[in-house]
Design an enzyme around this catalytic site. Structure first.
Site, PDB file in Angstrom:
ATOM      1  N   HIS A 219     -32.947 -37.715 -21.283  1.00 40.32           N
ATOM      2  CA  HIS A 219     -33.291 -36.069 -21.342  1.00 40.32           C
ATOM      3  C   HIS A 219     -32.213 -35.009 -21.301  1.00 40.32           C
ATOM      4  O   HIS A 219     -31.646 -34.844 -20.783  1.00 40.32           O
ATOM      5  CB  HIS A 219     -34.397 -35.814 -20.478  1.00 40.32           C
ATOM      6  CG  HIS A 219     -35.650 -36.464 -19.949  1.00 40.32           C
ATOM      7  ND1 HIS A 219     -37.005 -36.434 -19.093  1.00 40.32           N
ATOM      8  CD2 HIS A 219     -36.265 -37.548 -20.873  1.00 40.32           C
ATOM      9  CE1 HIS A 219     -37.577 -37.567 -19.119  1.00 40.32           C
ATOM     10  NE2 HIS A 219     -37.230 -37.855 -20.172  1.00 40.32           N
TER      11      HIS A 219
ATOM     12  N   TYR B  62     -41.999 -29.063 -15.239  1.00 38.05           N
ATOM     13  CA  TYR B  62     -42.483 -28.081 -14.086  1.00 38.05           C
ATOM     14  C   TYR B  62     -43.316 -27.229 -13.991  1.00 38.05           C
ATOM     15  O   TYR B  62     -42.725 -25.978 -14.426  1.00 38.05           O
ATOM     16  CB  TYR B  62     -40.753 -27.861 -13.129  1.00 38.05           C
ATOM     17  CG  TYR B  62     -40.059 -29.413 -12.829  1.00 38.05           C
ATOM     18  CD1 TYR B  62     -39.669 -29.012 -11.299  1.00 38.05           C
ATOM     19  CD2 TYR B  62     -39.170 -29.573 -13.723  1.00 38.05           C
ATOM     20  CE1 TYR B  62     -38.680 -29.991 -10.761  1.00 38.05           C
ATOM     21  CE2 TYR B  62     -38.947 -30.437 -13.532  1.00 38.05           C
ATOM     22  CZ  TYR B  62     -38.178 -30.652 -12.170  1.00 38.05           C
ATOM     23  OH  TYR B  62     -37.241 -32.376 -11.672  1.00 38.05           O
TER      24      TYR B  62
ATOM     25  N   PRO C 282     -37.612 -32.805  -2.877  1.00 36.72           N
ATOM     26  CA  PRO C 282     -38.203 -33.644  -3.993  1.00 36.72           C
ATOM     27  C   PRO C 282     -37.737 -32.793  -4.714  1.00 36.72           C
ATOM     28  O   PRO C 282     -37.756 -33.126  -5.977  1.00 36.72           O
ATOM     29  CB  PRO C 282     -38.663 -34.677  -3.658  1.00 36.72           C
ATOM     30  CG  PRO C 282     -40.207 -33.795  -2.941  1.00 36.72           C
ATOM     31  CD  PRO C 282     -39.365 -33.256  -1.660  1.00 36.72           C
TER      32      PRO C 282
ATOM     33  N   LYS D 185     -32.632 -33.942  -5.375  1.00 39.83           N
ATOM     34  CA  LYS D 185     -30.889 -34.186  -4.746  1.00 39.83           C
ATOM     35  C   LYS D 185     -30.989 -35.517  -4.053  1.00 39.83           C
ATOM     36  O   LYS D 185     -30.049 -36.038  -3.472  1.00 39.83           O
ATOM     37  CB  LYS D 185     -31.044 -33.267  -3.977  1.00 39.83           C
ATOM     38  CG  LYS D 185     -30.922 -31.876  -5.544  1.00 39.83           C
ATOM     39  CD  LYS D 185     -29.391 -32.351  -6.478  1.00 39.83           C
ATOM     40  CE  LYS D 185     -29.466 -30.815  -7.453  1.00 39.83           C
ATOM     41  NZ  LYS D 185     -29.021 -31.123  -8.826  1.00 39.83           N
TER      42      LYS D 185
ATOM     43  N   TYR E 273     -28.879 -28.740 -12.290  1.00 40.99           N
ATOM     44  CA  TYR E 273     -29.434 -29.832 -12.431  1.00 40.99           C
ATOM     45  C   TYR E 273     -29.049 -31.162 -12.181  1.00 40.99           C
ATOM     46  O   TYR E 273     -29.563 -32.353 -11.914  1.00 40.99           O
ATOM     47  CB  TYR E 273     -30.815 -29.360 -13.117  1.00 40.99           C
ATOM     48  CG  TYR E 273     -31.904 -29.951 -12.955  1.00 40.99           C
ATOM     49  CD1 TYR E 273     -33.075 -29.984 -12.498  1.00 40.99           C
ATOM     50  CD2 TYR E 273     -32.276 -31.019 -14.011  1.00 40.99           C
ATOM     51  CE1 TYR E 273     -33.973 -30.474 -11.915  1.00 40.99           C
ATOM     52  CE2 TYR E 273     -32.903 -31.857 -13.922  1.00 40.99           C
ATOM     53  CZ  TYR E 273     -34.312 -31.406 -13.080  1.00 40.99           C
ATOM     54  OH  TYR E 273     -35.545 -32.630 -13.175  1.00 40.99           O
TER      55      TYR E 273
END
Length: 403
Positions: free
Chosen positions: A72, A201, A293, A297, A385
């Protein structure tokens, strides 16, 4: 039995550490309390940072990942019924987020280990770490009906937050920082193709939701629920209705629904153990640190620990020098603290907390608008990220510097 490095735990950290040590010519033995089927079926994380993908490729565990992984270039953040795309690749020079389940990483690394790697003992229950502060530490374990002693030069604790290696660190001089959130994630695995091409998200006034996937045919979805929620209280229809409400946008495609194959509850917490070393026992992954979560990480942090520890042990084995081992804990904890901060900020930004009059949700919405309107803030989000640490592998050109 005698070896150079005794590794307790055959999760991603332990298996990757064993693979990297094998490539560097360092003997090791891996002890795993569960059987192979259980170890390969543990459902955990599925989003890989760029450096995690890089090191898996470099150590020979990338072939199936490259065939089956979902790569992605961006993610979506939704709030107030609108979707905002963060172009990760554009802001990071091409770095991506890759979807490839932890179960598949473990399968790939187990296959390599059993094919040409050092010993991997399943159903070998570590009972205690002995002589941690001596030059000859040992792991006492139970295997095939009897107790055994594995003597080592170093012990790598990769056995998770409830494993025995954490107990080898003395109470005096060890600090544990912990925070428990009042909510959890209800995670479901659904037998339905993903509705979206990238992770979504959603910050909704009813609570957070995350749309992910495992394969082109299987979706992985999460809902924020109160801590202690019983997944059995959430039948399929209720889950899909709540997901649809939290993901809804004016112009987005309708949420695809299908049979839910499994559901589980993930508590949201932070726990960091400092230092990550006592004597010749060194912790890695969940044995040393756990983060929410939200920022993905956990698995990536475990991989980074394994890379850092493998490089330090390889240098010691090659030269006798201990300088990377001496700074192992500080090196990892610097990165871990950044991961904790990033995970905490993202969690608090996207999740719903106590909010009597709706002002907290409005404040979160204002923060999201400001973040996504700032090119600098979006670039910082993209870099964190996709991961800030760099990969290392003895199969690739590398110096003796820190990983």
């Amino acid at each position: 039995m005698r070896t150079t490095v005794g590794i307790v735990g055959a999760g991603p950290a332990g298996l990757l550490l064993a693979r990297l040590l094998h490539l560097a010519g360092v003997d090791c033995v891996v002890l795993e309390a569960r059987d192979r089927a259980y170890a390969e079926a543990r459902q955990r994380a599925g989003m890989l940072e760029q450096s995690t993908v890089d090191v898996l490729r470099a150590c020979g565990a990338g072939a199936r990942l490259d065939r089956e992984g979902l790569f992605h270039d961006g993610i979506e953040i939704r709030f107030d019924g609108r979707s905002h795309r963060v172009d990760l690749a554009a802001h990071t020079g091409g770095r991506q987020a890759t979807i490839y389940a932890q179960t598949e990483i473990v399968k790939d690394l187990v296959a390599l280990q059993l094919k040409d790697g050092p010993p991997l003992l399943f159903e070998a229950q570590a009972l205690a770490v002995e002589r941690a502060d001596t030059a000859r530490p040992a792991v006492r374990y139970f295997h095939e009906g009897a107790e055994h002693l594995l003597e080592c030069d170093y012990v790598a604790g990769c056995d998770g937050s409830y494993g025995v290696t954490r107990r080898a660190l003395p109470a005096a001089g060890t600090r544990v920082y912990e925070h428990v959130y009042p909510y959890s994630w209800l995670g479901v695995l659904a037998d339905v193709p993903p509705t979206h091409d990238e992770l979504v998200y959603a910050a909704h006034e009813r609570g957070f939701a995350l749309y992910s996937m495992r394969t082109p045919a299987v979706s992985r979805l999460y809902l924020q629920v109160p801590a202690g929620t019983d997944p059995a209280d959430w039948p399929d229809e209720r889950i899909w209705d709540e997901l649809a409400a939290r993901y809804a946008t004016a112009d987005g495609p309708p949420l695809r629904r299908g049979p839910i194959m499994s559901r589980s509850l993930t508590p949201m917490r932070t726990r960091v153990t400092e230092p990550m070393r006592h004597g010749r026992v060194l912790l890695a992954g969940d044995a040393a640190h756990i983060v929410p979560p939200t920022g993905a990480k956990g698995l990536n942090g475990a991989v980074a620990d394994a890379v850092t520890l493998a490089e330090a042990l390889a240098l010691w084995h090659r030269t006798g020098g201990e300088r990377l081992l001496d700074v192992y804990s500080d090196t990892c904890l610097h990165r871990v603290r950044q991961a904790v901060r990033f995970s905490r900020d993202l969690t608090e930004l996207l999740h719903t907390g106590p909010d009597r009059d709706g002002s907290a949700h409005r404040s979160r919405t204002a923060r999201l608008r400001r973040l996504l309107a700032s090119p600098g803030a979006v670039a910082a989000l993209a870099h964190e990220y996709t991961g800030l640490w760099s990969a290392w592998c003895p199969a690739a050109p590398a110096g003796d510097g820190g990983g």
